[in-house]
Design an enzyme around this catalytic site. Sequence first.
Site, PDB file in Angstrom:
ATOM      1  N   GLY A 144       0.929  -1.177  -0.087  1.00  0.00           N
ATOM      2  CA  GLY A 144      -0.082  -0.092  -0.118  1.00  0.00           C
ATOM      3  C   GLY A 144       0.730   1.252  -0.021  1.00  0.00           C
ATOM      4  N   CYS A 183     -27.030  -9.497 -16.633  1.00  0.00           N
ATOM      5  CA  CYS A 183     -26.459  -9.487 -17.837  1.00  0.00           C
ATOM      6  C   CYS A 183     -27.487  -9.771 -18.918  1.00  0.00           C
ATOM      7  CB  CYS A 183     -25.260 -10.169 -18.055  1.00  0.00           C
ATOM      8  SG  CYS A 183     -24.521  -9.860 -19.882  1.00  0.00           S
ATOM      9  N   CYS A 223     -25.547 -12.615 -21.417  1.00  0.00           N
ATOM     10  CA  CYS A 223     -25.163 -14.022 -20.573  1.00  0.00           C
ATOM     11  C   CYS A 223     -26.050 -14.263 -19.416  1.00  0.00           C
ATOM     12  CB  CYS A 223     -23.945 -14.095 -20.454  1.00  0.00           C
ATOM     13  SG  CYS A 223     -23.337 -13.114 -19.075  1.00  0.00           S
ATOM     14  N   CYS A 231     -22.342  -7.522 -18.862  1.00  0.00           N
ATOM     15  CA  CYS A 231     -21.094  -7.543 -18.340  1.00  0.00           C
ATOM     16  C   CYS A 231     -20.094  -6.763 -18.857  1.00  0.00           C
ATOM     17  CB  CYS A 231     -20.553  -8.824 -18.314  1.00  0.00           C
ATOM     18  SG  CYS A 231     -21.700 -10.194 -17.632  1.00  0.00           S
ATOM     19  N   CYS A 279     -18.268 -12.667 -20.044  1.00  0.00           N
ATOM     20  CA  CYS A 279     -19.263 -12.656 -20.557  1.00  0.00           C
ATOM     21  C   CYS A 279     -19.565 -13.793 -21.817  1.00  0.00           C
ATOM     22  CB  CYS A 279     -20.015 -11.354 -21.130  1.00  0.00           C
ATOM     23  SG  CYS A 279     -21.703 -11.162 -21.438  1.00  0.00           S
TER      24      CYS A 279
END
Lengths: 289, 256, 227
Positions: free
Chosen positions: A29, A237, A240, A262, A268
């Site tokens: 970080g 979606c 899909c 997606c 997808c």
Amino acid sequence: MSDYNFAYLDEQTKRMIRRAILKGLAIPGYQVPFASREMPMPYGWGTGGVQVSAAVLTPDDTFKVIDQGADDTTNAVSIRRFFQKTAGVAVTEATAEASVIQTRHRIPEQDLRADQILVYQVPIPEPLRFLEPSEVETRKMHALEEYGLMHVKLYEDISQHGDIATAYAYPVKVEGRYVMDPSPIPKFDNPKLEMAGIQLFGAGREQRIYAIPPYTQVVSLDFDDYPFQPTKADHACDLCGAEESYLDELIMDDAGGRMFMCSDTDYCATRRKQGHVGAQGVPYKEDAA
Amino acid sequence: MRPLLQVENIAKFYGARIGCTDVSFDLYPGEVMGIVGESGSGKSTLLNCLAGHLTPDHGAVRFDTRAEGLRDTITMSEPERRMLGRTDWAFVHQHARDGLRMNVSAGGNVGERLMAVNARHYGDIRAEAIDWLGRVEITEDRIDDRPTAFSGGMQQRLQIARNLVTGPRLVFMDEPTGGLDVSVQARLLDLLRGLVREMNLSAIIVTHDLAVVRLLADRLMVMKDGHVIETGLTDQVLDDPQHAYTQLLVSSVLQV
Amino acid sequence: MISVENVTKSFVLHNQGAAEIPVMAGASLQVDPGECVALVGASGAGKSTLMRMIYGNYLTASGRIMVGDVDVASAAPREIIQLRRNTLGYVSQFLRVVPRVSTLDVVAEPLLLTGTGVDAARAQAELLLTRLNIPQRLWQLSPTTFSGGEQQRVNIARGFAFRYPALLLDEPTASLDPANRATVLAMIAEAKARGAAIIGIFHDHAARDEICDRQFDVTTYTPGLAA
């Protein structure tokens, strides 16, 4: 092979960047300064990510690039071609097949494995910048773990919008120490920051590299009474039928017609190959698209 | 009783020029000390040395920390000093802009110190902010406005609320009532007096307004050319000044 | 309770050619608990000066001023602040308060400073204001807008709110009507009865003769004025 040194950058530069990456991995970080090079693309187009990718790629790697989850946008295509040309590495659009994935603004839906590296393009690495313009001061705040200001930003969100409205680049605390900007990924992706793969973040213009080693604790900041919530459009979606993936909204016409699909194109397509069909979708055919 | 702050031989030079020199005093819990003097007398330099904004060239500033008793704040580590700065100490600037985040709402400004000491409940932080805004006469419906939308007087009141919200033990104030309406000034003076009493707050107030120190300060320090020329009980220094300069200062005040 | 021993005071006016004006020399005075002593002498003889020296408002050049076990002439500021808070009350001729603070809170403040709870302090303040005939409709207003007589009574209420063992009264009955004057004299008598040591300045000779046990002529100790 081409006339370029492998992966465009010279070996000394790559060593310098690798040192920054190792330091970043050692201090999860923490923003490590590095001597960002001029790249043959403008700032904001992924110069940081490209330098990190160049430093970690080996001839045996398989490289994938996504932009907002998609493999086929201009940015993704040009960076993929860049390394095809300068490094001669294999490329793919399949998340599972890639060993190095450079991304802008998304984490792939499919869980990454321990042998995969995710490289993020970062526009503004400093999460405190919104409220504290002085770099000297923000570095001191990181050093002394003075992070109250980060919550001021979230406070402002709730006071103005009734809820934490920050939807992307949602700040996280890494391994209980450094507060980090996860790059402008949707906060939906934040829980996925704890993963098996290595995550590297490169900011070219700002000359910073930071990292999250595998299986590192990454906590999204929040309030006790306004807990962090990863959100997505409340839809499945349309192509899909996936209900758990992050969706893009498409305006289809002037009559209010909309479509959700997606944002992760590989995810997808893979689902459609497996026979999943969404509300507006058609069964997958090999020769289509 | 142990002093909250022990100041010993503080000196600060700007090159060959004296900022302030030979300043020593003890401040006890609940005491309010005024520092008066004309512009350039070194009173603001002294205040900044005491509050850790400037590093003095000589001397010690010992603060009675909760954990370890008297500690020299000049030689303590920066993290410790900054921690004091957002918990036990408060600093009210002359210009509210120096003490506020102008792009953060009033509530966020007041809440920042709470969040800096790990307050993590939005509702509690907001309730506390509303309470403190009320104490400085800023109505609740302004809580989400930014200080840029406030008058100068309101900004100053907001700054005081922002500083006092964590219940500090020592408050440094640099001309705190300088930019305020007379009526607001009075309300603030009363507020500060009440806080001193209720929270056993100590304060060091730099001002050129003798009326303010008479109402607020228990003790007075008069500065001229970087030196302390007279100290004592506030009303004694004002009513029976000993030094020529203090006599001039007191006699120069316009009567109303 | 109050013991003034051989005190000296002069003013040096630096801005008027450093003129030194001696105002008191060798004054000594003893006031016991339950006793009320009047300071007398011509105007300008130094009655108020001596009273202010005892209160610590004026510096004392030499000598001792013991109030309880504190020597005001040499005490540190915070010791005098403590003394004023817990031991030594002072009713001056002029009311000096923060503007916009309610009369009730002005009167209650000495009690709050000595640890009385807000409700009890306000209740006590209400009793005193009632007794001194300050109409209830004025209690929530600031006394800065009051008439001279009303201000004087608020000042007295404030001075008597806490039961100080020692009290200094500067013209407590000036500008009061007969009824209120009688009330104030009764309050002084009550303070004496509970054992307070009191020093007062009264131009109201009748009041002085009624309430004071003896007189102390400051003229004797005024350089240049002494007979």
